[in-house]
Design a protein around this motif. Sequence first.
Motif, PDB file in Angstrom:
ATOM      1  N   SER A 131       0.882  -1.168   0.000  1.00 55.79           N
ATOM      2  CA  SER A 131       0.000   0.000   0.000  1.00 55.79           C
ATOM      3  C   SER A 131       0.917   1.214   0.000  1.00 55.79           C
ATOM      4  CB  SER A 131      -0.891   0.044   1.239  1.00 55.79           C
ATOM      5  OG  SER A 131      -1.771  -1.057   1.235  1.00 55.79           O
ATOM      6  N   ILE A 132       0.783   2.051  -1.010  1.00 51.47           N
ATOM      7  CA  ILE A 132       1.722   3.168  -1.147  1.00 51.47           C
ATOM      8  C   ILE A 132       0.966   4.492  -1.227  1.00 51.47           C
ATOM      9  CG2 ILE A 132       3.649   4.112  -2.461  1.00 51.47           C
ATOM     10  CD1 ILE A 132       4.119   1.308  -3.595  1.00 51.47           C
ATOM     11  N   ALA A 133       1.241   5.344  -0.266  1.00 52.33           N
ATOM     12  CA  ALA A 133       0.630   6.681  -0.244  1.00 52.33           C
ATOM     13  C   ALA A 133       1.758   7.706  -0.262  1.00 52.33           C
ATOM     14  CB  ALA A 133      -0.207   6.852   1.024  1.00 52.33           C
ATOM     15  N   HIS A 134       1.445   8.959  -0.589  1.00 52.11           N
ATOM     16  CA  HIS A 134       2.496   9.980  -0.540  1.00 52.11           C
ATOM     17  C   HIS A 134       2.238  10.952   0.602  1.00 52.11           C
ATOM     18  CE1 HIS A 134       0.263  13.341  -2.547  1.00 52.11           C
ATOM     19  NE2 HIS A 134      -0.378  12.369  -3.159  1.00 52.11           N
ATOM     20  N   ILE A 135       3.338  11.482   1.147  1.00 57.62           N
ATOM     21  CA  ILE A 135       3.232  12.351   2.322  1.00 57.62           C
ATOM     22  C   ILE A 135       3.709  13.758   2.030  1.00 57.62           C
ATOM     23  CG2 ILE A 135       3.178  10.619   4.147  1.00 57.62           C
ATOM     24  CD1 ILE A 135       6.207  10.711   4.240  1.00 57.62           C
ATOM     25  N   ASP A 136       3.953  14.076   0.763  1.00 59.94           N
ATOM     26  CA  ASP A 136       4.205  15.472   0.386  1.00 59.94           C
ATOM     27  C   ASP A 136       2.876  16.071  -0.076  1.00 59.94           C
ATOM     28  OD1 ASP A 136       4.256  13.737  -1.926  1.00 59.94           O
ATOM     29  OD2 ASP A 136       5.013  15.433  -3.112  1.00 59.94           O
ATOM     30  N   SER A 137       2.706  17.372   0.102  1.00 57.86           N
ATOM     31  CA  SER A 137       1.487  18.056  -0.325  1.00 57.86           C
ATOM     32  C   SER A 137       1.868  19.385  -0.971  1.00 57.86           C
ATOM     33  CB  SER A 137       0.558  18.305   0.866  1.00 57.86           C
ATOM     34  OG  SER A 137       0.204  17.086   1.488  1.00 57.86           O
ATOM     35  N   PRO A 138       1.004  19.907  -1.848  1.00 56.94           N
ATOM     36  CA  PRO A 138       1.309  21.190  -2.498  1.00 56.94           C
ATOM     37  C   PRO A 138       1.525  22.288  -1.454  1.00 56.94           C
ATOM     38  CG  PRO A 138      -0.560  20.136  -3.547  1.00 56.94           C
ATOM     39  CD  PRO A 138      -0.287  19.355  -2.306  1.00 56.94           C
ATOM     40  N   ARG A 139       2.455  23.183  -1.753  1.00 59.52           N
ATOM     41  CA  ARG A 139       2.831  24.204  -0.768  1.00 59.52           C
ATOM     42  C   ARG A 139       3.682  25.261  -1.462  1.00 59.52           C
ATOM     43  NH1 ARG A 139       6.723  19.501   0.863  1.00 59.52           N
ATOM     44  NH2 ARG A 139       8.569  20.157  -0.275  1.00 59.52           N
ATOM     45  N   THR A 165       3.797 -11.119   3.191  1.00 60.55           N
ATOM     46  CA  THR A 165       4.399  -9.921   3.786  1.00 60.55           C
ATOM     47  C   THR A 165       3.719  -8.661   3.235  1.00 60.55           C
ATOM     48  OG1 THR A 165       6.505 -10.994   4.212  1.00 60.55           O
ATOM     49  CG2 THR A 165       6.556  -8.597   3.929  1.00 60.55           C
ATOM     50  N   CYS A 166       3.403  -7.741   4.148  1.00 59.79           N
ATOM     51  CA  CYS A 166       2.693  -6.516   3.766  1.00 59.79           C
ATOM     52  C   CYS A 166       3.618  -5.325   3.957  1.00 59.79           C
ATOM     53  CB  CYS A 166       1.472  -6.327   4.655  1.00 59.79           C
ATOM     54  SG  CYS A 166       0.308  -7.670   4.489  1.00 59.79           S
ATOM     55  N   ILE A 167       3.662  -4.467   2.976  1.00 60.79           N
ATOM     56  CA  ILE A 167       4.522  -3.281   3.077  1.00 60.79           C
ATOM     57  C   ILE A 167       3.697  -2.021   2.849  1.00 60.79           C
ATOM     58  CG2 ILE A 167       6.536  -2.060   2.154  1.00 60.79           C
ATOM     59  CD1 ILE A 167       7.627  -4.761   1.216  1.00 60.79           C
ATOM     60  N   THR A 168       3.704  -1.139   3.838  1.00 61.85           N
ATOM     61  CA  THR A 168       3.125   0.192   3.669  1.00 61.85           C
ATOM     62  C   THR A 168       4.282   1.130   3.366  1.00 61.85           C
ATOM     63  OG1 THR A 168       1.324  -0.260   5.218  1.00 61.85           O
ATOM     64  CG2 THR A 168       1.861   2.057   4.819  1.00 61.85           C
ATOM     65  N   TYR A 169       4.195   1.829   2.251  1.00 61.51           N
ATOM     66  CA  TYR A 169       5.278   2.749   1.897  1.00 61.51           C
ATOM     67  C   TYR A 169       4.709   4.154   1.784  1.00 61.51           C
ATOM     68  CZ  TYR A 169       9.384   4.657  -0.505  1.00 61.51           C
ATOM     69  OH  TYR A 169      10.480   5.414  -0.841  1.00 61.51           O
ATOM     70  N   LEU A 170       5.304   5.067   2.547  1.00 60.06           N
ATOM     71  CA  LEU A 170       4.879   6.461   2.506  1.00 60.06           C
ATOM     72  C   LEU A 170       5.965   7.235   1.779  1.00 60.06           C
ATOM     73  CD1 LEU A 170       3.550   6.783   6.173  1.00 60.06           C
ATOM     74  CD2 LEU A 170       2.369   5.914   4.136  1.00 60.06           C
ATOM     75  N   THR A 171       5.655   7.714   0.589  1.00 59.32           N
ATOM     76  CA  THR A 171       6.677   8.257  -0.288  1.00 59.32           C
ATOM     77  C   THR A 171       6.580   9.777  -0.435  1.00 59.32           C
ATOM     78  OG1 THR A 171       7.715   7.953  -2.471  1.00 59.32           O
ATOM     79  CG2 THR A 171       5.321   7.884  -2.408  1.00 59.32           C
ATOM     80  N   ASP A 172       7.594  10.333  -1.034  1.00 55.75           N
ATOM     81  CA  ASP A 172       7.738  11.779  -1.190  1.00 55.75           C
ATOM     82  C   ASP A 172       7.628  12.134  -2.678  1.00 55.75           C
ATOM     83  OD1 ASP A 172       8.513  14.450  -0.692  1.00 55.75           O
ATOM     84  OD2 ASP A 172      10.640  13.973  -0.843  1.00 55.75           O
ATOM     85  N   LYS A 173       7.513  13.400  -2.974  1.00 56.47           N
ATOM     86  CA  LYS A 173       7.652  13.964  -4.332  1.00 56.47           C
ATOM     87  C   LYS A 173       6.564  13.565  -5.336  1.00 56.47           C
ATOM     88  CE  LYS A 173      11.469  16.400  -3.808  1.00 56.47           C
ATOM     89  NZ  LYS A 173      11.171  16.611  -2.359  1.00 56.47           N
ATOM     90  N   GLU A 174       5.454  13.014  -4.838  1.00 52.51           N
ATOM     91  CA  GLU A 174       4.390  12.656  -5.786  1.00 52.51           C
ATOM     92  C   GLU A 174       3.838  13.897  -6.458  1.00 52.51           C
ATOM     93  OE1 GLU A 174       0.600  11.803  -7.601  1.00 52.51           O
ATOM     94  OE2 GLU A 174       0.934  13.223  -5.975  1.00 52.51           O
ATOM     95  N   GLU A 175       3.735  14.970  -5.680  1.00 54.65           N
ATOM     96  CA  GLU A 175       3.100  16.181  -6.207  1.00 54.65           C
ATOM     97  C   GLU A 175       3.915  16.850  -7.316  1.00 54.65           C
ATOM     98  OE1 GLU A 175       0.187  16.839  -5.846  1.00 54.65           O
ATOM     99  OE2 GLU A 175      -0.486  16.005  -3.949  1.00 54.65           O
ATOM    100  N   THR A 176       5.198  16.470  -7.440  1.00 56.57           N
ATOM    101  CA  THR A 176       6.012  17.064  -8.504  1.00 56.57           C
ATOM    102  C   THR A 176       6.504  16.011  -9.486  1.00 56.57           C
ATOM    103  OG1 THR A 176       7.928  16.970  -7.021  1.00 56.57           O
ATOM    104  CG2 THR A 176       6.739  19.056  -7.119  1.00 56.57           C
ATOM    105  N   GLY A 177       5.773  14.889  -9.565  1.00 54.86           N
ATOM    106  CA  GLY A 177       6.078  13.897 -10.591  1.00 54.86           C
ATOM    107  C   GLY A 177       6.836  12.664 -10.110  1.00 54.86           C
TER     108      GLY A 177
END
Length: 469
Positions: free
Chosen positions: A108-116, A293-305
Motif C-alpha cells: 500500500s503506497i501513499a504519498h506524504i508530500d502536499s502542495p505548498r 508480507t505486507c509493506i506500507t510505503y509512505l513516499t515523497d515527491k508525488e506532487e512534482t512527478g
Amino acid sequence: MSDEKNKTKMLKEQLFMSAKKGISTVSAEEIKKSDEFCEGYKEFLDNSPVEREAVSYSLKLAEENGFVEFERDKQYKAGDKVYLINRDKAIALAVIGKNKTKNGVRLSIAHIDSPRVDLKPNPLYEDNNLAYFKTHYYGGIKKYQWTVMPLALHGTVVKLDGTRVNIKVGVDESEPCFCITDLLPHLAREQSSKKLGQAIEGENLNVLVGSRPLDTEDEESELVKLNIMKILNDKYGITEGDFLSAELCLVPAQKSRDVGFDRGLIGGYGHDDKVCAYPALMAAIDTEIPEDTCITYLTDKEETGSDGNTGMQSDFLRYFVYDLAKSDGEEGYRVLSKSKCLSADVNAAFDPIYASAYEAKNSSYINQGVIISKYTGHGGKYDTSDASAEYMGEIRSMLEKNKVMWQVGELGKVDIGGGGTIAKFVANMNVDVVDLGVPVLSMHAPFELISKIDVYEAYRAFYAFYNNM
Ligand code: MN
Ligand code: MN
C-alpha cells in the motif's frame, strides 16, 4: 399487467447495478468508530504538514507499536515488524507474513508530500523597508488561494559545519506567522479582469517576514533584512548562506477542524495524501501475522512527478523488497512480479457547485466510501497505469467480501484536465496495481475537505488487503 411490471422490476434489480446508498447504510456504531478513528487522523495530519514531519510522526507511531529498524541479511519470522527510512522523507513499514516473500508482497503506497510554497535557495530580501522571502511553489496550486492567509514555516537547514537545524514557526498561536499579500479591490480593476490563473504571478508569491529595522545609530542600508537575519541567527545559529543548504516550506498555519454542524467532514491542509497515508499506516500497525508480507510505503515527491531519490521513481522500495527477498532466499524480481499493490491516493469528490466539471456516473462522492480509480492520467488515457480487468475483479471481490463501502470514479470529465498518481511507477516494476483512496473536495487547496466515514473505510480496505483478500 402488474405481474409483468413486477417481472420487469425484478429483471432490473437482477441486471442493473443498484444505486449506492453510501453513509445511510452505515450503522451508528460504525459511524462512531469512524469518528474515533478520525481523532487519530487529525493528530497525524496536524503533525505532518511536510514529508519529514510525516516520517517522524509515522515512525513514532510505528515504534510505539513494535516496529524496529530493518537490518539487512537478518532472518525475520512471521509477525515481525520492521521499518526502513529513506533520507528522512519516506518510510517503508513491513509486517512479515507466514509466506514471507515467496508469493510476492502486498504493497500500500501513499504519498506524504502536499502542495505548498517552498523558499528559493536565496530567499531573503528587503524592499521599501519590508523583509520578504522569495519562493517557488511546490506542486499544483491555484496561486490566489495561497495569499492573505496565515502561513507557517517548516523545514530543515544544514549549516556549513554539517549540523542540522529543524525550523517550525507559526503553528502555535503564540508564535508569529507569515503572509503573502494581495492587492486591495479598490486598486485591482486591472488584476480582476485577468484570467484566474494569471491574476497572481508565481514570481510574486513573496512572503512578508518582517517590518522592523535593526536598532542602531549607524547609517546602513537593509536594516530590516539585517534585523530578521539577526533574529534567525540568535535563535538557530544560521547565516544567510545557510539558506542555500536548506529545505524550507510555507504551509497553512491553521490546524484541521471538523466541518459542518453534524461534524461529518474534516477540513485541513494536506489531506492529499495524508488521508490515505494514515489509514495505510494504521492497517500496518493493526496487522499481526498476515499470510503474505505486507509493506506500507509512505513516499515523497508525488506532487512534482515522483522524481528524485525520495520519490516513487527511485529504486529505494525496489531495493527494500530485494533485501527482504534475499533474506528469504528468493529472487527480488520474482517477488515483485508476484506482488500486488494498492496505490493509496485521493481522487476528486463530486462537487455539486462545479458539477459541469464532472461526469456524474463516473465520479466519486463524499460519504460513499473509498474510490477505486482504474486509471488516472488525461485525455486518451495518457500517462497512467490502467488496472487490468482481472486485478479490478480481485480488488472488487475483496471489498465486497469485507463489506467495505466503495465506489468507482474518474477524475472529472474526459478532456477537461487530468492528473496522475504513483500507480504507473509501481506498474513499471511488473506489479499489479490500482488506485484506491478517499474522495476530496477542494483538492490541493490550503483547506481541503474529506468525510470521516470515507477515511475509516480506507482503513478497512487496507486492512482487508493485508489480512483477508
Ligand atoms: Mn495525491
Ligand atoms: Mn495531489
